[in-house]
Design a protein around this motif. Structure first.
Motif, PDB file in Angstrom:
ATOM      1  N   SER A   1       0.750  -1.358  -0.063  1.00 55.45           N
ATOM      2  CA  SER A   1       0.048   0.330  -0.149  1.00 55.45           C
ATOM      3  C   SER A   1       0.993   1.588  -0.172  1.00 55.45           C
ATOM      4  O   SER A   1       1.721   1.396   1.031  1.00 55.45           O
ATOM      5  CB  SER A   1      -0.932  -0.329   0.963  1.00 55.45           C
ATOM      6  N   VAL A   2       0.055   2.212  -0.454  1.00 60.13           N
ATOM      7  CA  VAL A   2       1.137   3.949  -0.829  1.00 60.13           C
ATOM      8  C   VAL A   2       1.253   4.144   0.619  1.00 60.13           C
ATOM      9  O   VAL A   2       2.639   4.379   0.830  1.00 60.13           O
ATOM     10  CB  VAL A   2       0.668   4.306  -1.966  1.00 60.13           C
ATOM     11  N   PRO A   3       0.211   4.023   0.943  1.00 58.17           N
ATOM     12  CA  PRO A   3       0.835   4.597   2.771  1.00 58.17           C
ATOM     13  C   PRO A   3       1.164   4.340   3.458  1.00 58.17           C
ATOM     14  O   PRO A   3       2.333   4.793   4.084  1.00 58.17           O
ATOM     15  CB  PRO A   3      -0.788   4.494   3.481  1.00 58.17           C
ATOM     16  N   ASN A   4       1.626   2.270   3.656  1.00 56.52           N
ATOM     17  CA  ASN A   4       2.749   2.071   3.913  1.00 56.52           C
ATOM     18  C   ASN A   4       4.382   2.413   3.543  1.00 56.52           C
ATOM     19  O   ASN A   4       5.072   2.662   3.985  1.00 56.52           O
ATOM     20  CB  ASN A   4       2.136   0.812   3.543  1.00 56.52           C
ATOM     21  N   ILE A   5       4.336   2.631   2.454  1.00 52.86           N
ATOM     22  CA  ILE A   5       5.677   2.936   1.838  1.00 52.86           C
ATOM     23  C   ILE A   5       5.835   4.663   2.486  1.00 52.86           C
ATOM     24  O   ILE A   5       6.941   5.370   2.566  1.00 52.86           O
ATOM     25  CB  ILE A   5       5.356   2.628  -0.246  1.00 52.86           C
ATOM     26  N   LEU A   6       4.672   5.385   2.363  1.00 48.39           N
ATOM     27  CA  LEU A   6       5.031   6.960   2.638  1.00 48.39           C
ATOM     28  C   LEU A   6       4.904   6.929   3.763  1.00 48.39           C
ATOM     29  O   LEU A   6       6.073   7.919   5.030  1.00 48.39           O
ATOM     30  CB  LEU A   6       4.013   7.120   2.347  1.00 48.39           C
ATOM     31  N   LYS A   7       4.984   5.557   4.817  1.00 53.32           N
ATOM     32  CA  LYS A   7       5.552   5.936   6.341  1.00 53.32           C
ATOM     33  C   LYS A   7       7.085   5.639   5.885  1.00 53.32           C
ATOM     34  O   LYS A   7       7.746   6.104   7.813  1.00 53.32           O
ATOM     35  CB  LYS A   7       5.271   3.704   6.852  1.00 53.32           C
ATOM     36  N   VAL A   8       7.264   5.384   5.012  1.00 51.23           N
ATOM     37  CA  VAL A   8       9.317   5.281   4.962  1.00 51.23           C
ATOM     38  C   VAL A   8      10.029   6.283   5.093  1.00 51.23           C
ATOM     39  O   VAL A   8      10.450   6.954   4.884  1.00 51.23           O
ATOM     40  CB  VAL A   8       9.304   4.304   4.548  1.00 51.23           C
ATOM     41  N   LEU A   9       8.663   6.686   3.558  1.00 47.66           N
ATOM     42  CA  LEU A   9       9.407   8.554   2.261  1.00 47.66           C
ATOM     43  C   LEU A   9       9.627   9.530   2.949  1.00 47.66           C
ATOM     44  O   LEU A   9      10.140  10.189   3.316  1.00 47.66           O
ATOM     45  CB  LEU A   9       8.979   8.203   1.628  1.00 47.66           C
ATOM     46  N   ASN A  10       8.216   9.974   3.768  1.00 46.47           N
ATOM     47  CA  ASN A  10       7.790  11.042   4.622  1.00 46.47           C
ATOM     48  C   ASN A  10       8.736  11.132   5.461  1.00 46.47           C
ATOM     49  O   ASN A  10       9.152  12.291   5.360  1.00 46.47           O
ATOM     50  CB  ASN A  10       6.457  10.873   5.159  1.00 46.47           C
ATOM     51  N   PRO A  11       9.065  10.331   6.665  1.00 44.43           N
ATOM     52  CA  PRO A  11      10.171  11.309   7.088  1.00 44.43           C
ATOM     53  C   PRO A  11      11.911  10.946   6.877  1.00 44.43           C
ATOM     54  O   PRO A  11      12.392  11.879   7.798  1.00 44.43           O
ATOM     55  CB  PRO A  11       9.914  10.048   8.873  1.00 44.43           C
TER      56      PRO A  11
END
Length: 924
Positions: free
Chosen positions: A305-315
């Motif tokens: 899921s994109v939200p899970n990937i963004l948990k990595v990339l955002n911070p």
């Protein structure tokens, strides 16, 4: 059934002649309902419809109708009292021409032609028990495309088995990558005329499919030939309008496997889909399963899921860029500097798979750049973010090719979105030759060869689908002085499940710390390689998804002290959560996300579900403001009693009796009765299962042997032990009456704790039993201990401690006396404290007794815990937590902070307690 299988089933249903009587049952069957379920509905036994349709309780109410009455029929379904009473989640009406449905929970609706309802299959996935996220429903196309390509792939291998051999597998995968590009290109005007590629294949290939492979080979050769060279290459007129694509996508030969009639049909069917809907964020992770024999059985489950990937990339870096964008506001100079910075950022995924992380990172950076251009009044400006800045390593060639293709598609889609179709088309072809994704072993290759410190001097050329240009320095120059962000979701594999090759790879990664290669999860190899890489690349940072076991138990002790000693820190982290996929019931592994970088004074960020805590440090267990790690202790560091193993038989099962046999033997043989004892392990304690064992003291052996039953059982034990591979077991063949390991036996009573238990219970399972029960080695035991010890074990504080410092079996708690109980920090207790806790434990036991014969599993079900038992536990928590801080803790984070602070103080200042001897081992 998984989502791909469901999509195929309903597509087949939509293509069949409409049968109004059969459609409801066929629809339910397509969503995985078993034959027995359908039979009961047909018979009316479970059909609750009051309108003559089919109503499945807690699921769906379906009604077919006369032509032109679909909307009215749907309204009648919604108004039906049976729909409400049966708690139906969906209603569906169709006349075979039109199709309407509504999700009664969300209010969302579907209205379409009957033939098009498979396009909305994601809407109905909850019917199959698949917990969907919005991305799945919105991107149902990717699942449909995966299904079609899989059928084509399998059919081609059936007719061309040699293409499935190892030496031809790359050619087969290359064919699939070319087809995906062509399908995308014909629907997005990259090829002039929508559907041009598929139409050309349909027109120029014979219906018997005899020349389909030749038509495709000609088209591929055309797209690899510049227009000025086509006459010499004898490109036929019917292929002349196809553009020169280059980028090495169509180079390296144009051989194509032969197509059967069925394979040709599949090819045209795939081409008939609307490929403008392709989502490179998730498509690649599913399509890679098409080409992997061992993964095809899991087809449709490869969704990140994109939200899970963004948990990595955002911070890792995106949050900072967005903050800088907010700070810049409309300041053109600050916006320009930010745009220049973004253009130099490199994102490197050394386990990139089909490129999910790289594609998401690229799209997010393009979105920020587009906003900068908008604020600067330059909306049509060409992007300065090169796809060559998105670099990856992947062990298998097909996912690597799909990653490259996904980036190409993402680049084009972003150009269309931010600059318009005309400009996007003008600059898309021919494809550039540059590429920075390579097929290699990430634990063997030097990461500096892929992503050097300065951005120049790349030594390794990418292979296969695209080739690296000769003039590398020209490409690298734009990255000079840029930031490098490493990210990804490497393979996990615990030590016990690693192949010999993987163990060797891990040893190569941990060459500076060889002991870690023997005990740690495979994912830690990427941590090791990052530490080596960051030694040469100042300010490099990384964020990896990893199994939560690397922040628990022995691995936390092994890995993190070395990381900290080498000068690295945890910059940010997400505590345990499910990394979900498309599997039924939202299956997924429990993971953590760990962000790494050189030691700094920057504030650290700890994410716990939706909460963010700023702190000065994040420790090995992902606890804020504490770098302490918990070492095994042979004795309790506090006042609690000594906890021991239960007892291990190693008897081949011959010392055990189930409840029925025990009752029968005792009734028939009076000599057996004194030696039959109730036996309790984890399962017996939690589920109330009755199990018995023969327990014979040394002094009673001859008396016990008077029983024919016991004598025969002891003979079998002796034979079993003689044949054991373990010398320690063979030594006990002469003493078949006794367990091989006897940790202790209670004189009065005992408190037992299961070795393994589910994390879903609100409290750790534990029970208070009399002395005549024998504890299994699957339990830990406090023999004849004060009852206030039980109050500690069943507290929320202890639940949090065990869940943090002990290793887990998947997501289950794996209890340990040396790591979990002996290290549990308990303040000095007064006599009144102990009396209060004893009363709390008694109240919990009394509350349980009120619900006899309910088991621990029954009583501690997270949704059905009795109110009086919950109140007793709540009182216990309040009494204990007031001993610690004079009030209740606000949350688990505060609990852990206090526990680790107390642990640090107790282990630093207190000498080991005298007079306490450890009586048995531990299975930690």
């Amino acid at each position: 059934m998984n989502a791909v299988e469901i999509e195929q089933a309903i597509t087949d249903l939509a293509e069949q002649p409409f049968d109004s009587a059969e459609f409801p049952y066929a629809f339910l069957e397509a969503f995985g309902n078993k034959a027995t379920t359908i039979k009961r509905l047909r018979a009316g036994a479970s059909n609750k419809s009051d309108l003559g349709g089919v109503l499945q309780t807690s699921n769906i109410h379906i009604l077919t109708c006369d032509a032109g009455r679909v909307t009215q029929t749907l309204a009648a379904l919604k108004a039906s009292s049976a729909t409400v009473k049966a708690k139906a989640k969906f209603i569906l009406a169709t006349d075979g021409a039109d199709f309407e449905a509504e999700d009664l929970t969300s209010g969302e609706t579907v209205a379409c032609a009957f033939k098009d309802f498979p396009d909305h299959f994601g809407f109905f996935l909850p019917l199959a028990g698949i917990s969907t996220v919005r991305q799945i429903s919105e991107n149902a196309f990717d699942i449909r495309a995966t299904s079609r390509l899989n059928r084509l792939y399998v059919e081609l291998l059936k007719d061309n088995p040699e293409w499935g051999a190892a030496e031809r597998r790359h050619d087969m995968n290359n064919l699939m990558a070319r087809l995906i590009f062509c399908f995308f290109a014909e629907d997005t005007d990259i090829f002039i005329g929508k559907g041009r590629f598929t139409e050309t294949v349909a027109q120029m290939s014979a219906r018997d499919s005899s020349n389909t492979h030749e038509v495709l080979a000609t088209l591929f050769r055309t797209m690899n030939t510049k227009r000025e060279d086509r006459a010499a290459a004898k490109i036929p007129r019917w292929a002349e309008d196809f553009p020169y694509v280059n980028g090495q996508l169509f180079s390296g030969g144009d051989e194509v496997p032969r197509f059967s009639k069925i394979a040709r049909s599949y090819l045209l069917h795939v081409g008939g889909l609307d490929w403008t809907k392709i989502n490179p964020d998730i498509f690649g992770s599913m399509i890679q399963a098409v080409a992997e024999d061992e993964e095809r059985g899991e087809l449709g489950m490869h969704y990140t899921s994109v939200p899970n990937i963004l948990k990595v990339l955002n911070p890792l870096f995106l949050d900072d860029l967005r903050e800088k964008l907010d700070e810049a506001d409309d300041n053109v100079r600050m916006l320009l500097n930010l745009r220049k910075r973004i253009a130099k950022i490199r994102v490197f995924d050394p386990a990139c798979g089909s490129g999910n992380f790289l594609v998401i990172a690229y799209k997010e950076l393009r979105a920020i750049e587009a906003e900068i251009n908008r604020r600067r009044g330059e909306p049509d400006r060409a992007s300065e973010i090169p796809v060559t800045n998105f670099r990856g390593i992947e062990l298998r060639d097909f996912p690597a090719e799909i990653a490259r293709l996904a980036l190409v598609i993402a680049e084009y889609q972003c150009d269309v979105l931010y600059r318009g179709q005309k400009l996007a088309l003008a600059e898309f072809l021919p494809l550039r030759n540059e590429n920075w994704i390579t097929c290699h072993n990430a634990l063997r290759i030097d990461w500096l060869s892929m992503c050097p410190a300065t951005g120049t001097g790349v030594k390794l050329q990418a292979d296969d689908l695209f080739e690296t240009p000769l003039d590398q320095a020209e490409i690298d120059f734009q990255n000079e002085g840029g930031e490098t962000y490493i990210c990804g979701n490497p393979p996990y594999k615990g030590s016990k499940w690693q192949s010999d090759e993987q163990k060797a790879d891990l040893a190569n990664a941990w060459v500076k710390h060889p002991k870690l290669a023997k005990t740690t999860d495979f994912v830690t190899g990427w941590f090791a390689r990052f530490f080596d890489y960051a030694d040469s690349v100042p300010n490099a940072v990384a964020a990896f998804v990893a199994t939560n076991s690397i922040c628990q138990g022995q691995q936390a002790i092994d890995v993190w002290p070395i990381a900290f000693q080498r000068g690295y820190e945890i910059r940010f982290a997400h505590t345990s959560f499910k990394w979900a996929n498309l599997a039924s019931h939202n299956a997924g592994v429990t993971v953590v996300i760990v962000g790494l970088g050189e030691k700094s004074t920057l504030p650290k960020r700890l994410y716990q579900e939706e909460l963010l805590k700023q702190c000065s440090a994040i420790g090995p267990y992902l606890v804020p403001d504490s770098l302490a790690y918990v070492q095994k202790a042979n004795d309790p560091i506090g006042e609690q009693s000594t906890m021991l193993f239960g007892n291990m038989p190693r008897d081949g099962g011959h010392l055990f009796l189930d409840a029925e046999l025990a009752e029968k033997v005792i009734a028939e043989d009076v000599d057996v009765r004194p030696f039959v004892k109730r036996f309790v392990g984890s399962t017996e304690l939690i589920n109330g299962k009755l199990r018995y064992c023969l327990w014979i003291a040394d002094k009673d052996v001859e008396s016990a042997k008077r029983s024919v039953f016991i004598a025969e059982r002891l003979r079998l034990v002796a034979e079993n032990r003689k044949q054991s591979d373990a010398e320690s077991t063979r030594q006990f063949a002469t003493q078949p009456h006794r367990f091989v390991q006897i940790a202790g036996v209670a004189r009065r009573d005992q408190i037992l704790v299961p070795g393994v238990s589910s994390e879903n219970r609100p409290y750790l399972p534990c029970d208070y039993l009399t002395a005549d029960v024998i504890a299994s080695n699957k339990c830990f035991a406090l023999y004849d201990a004060p009852l206030w010890n039980m109050a500690l074990i069943v507290s929320k504080l202890h639940w949090v401690w065990i869940g943090t410092v002990c290793v887990r079996m998947r997501t289950d708690f794996s209890y340990s006396n040396t790591v979990g109980w002996n290290t549990f920090p308990v303040p000095a207790l007064t006599d009144k404290n102990k009396a209060d806790l004893t009363r709390c434990a008694e109240d919990i036991l009394l509350a349980r007794e009120h619900h006899f014969p309910a088991t621990i599993a029954d009583l501690y079900h997270p949704e059905n815990m009795p109110a009086d038992l919950r109140a007793a536990h709540d009182r216990n928590d309040e009494v204990l937590e007031r001993i610690y801080i004079g009030r209740r803790f606000k949350n688990d984070t505060e609990r852990l902070e206090k526990l680790f602070d107390l642990y640090t103080k107790m282990t630093a200042s207190a000498a080991p307690a005298k007079g306490k001897k450890r009586k048995a081992g531990d299975n930690a």
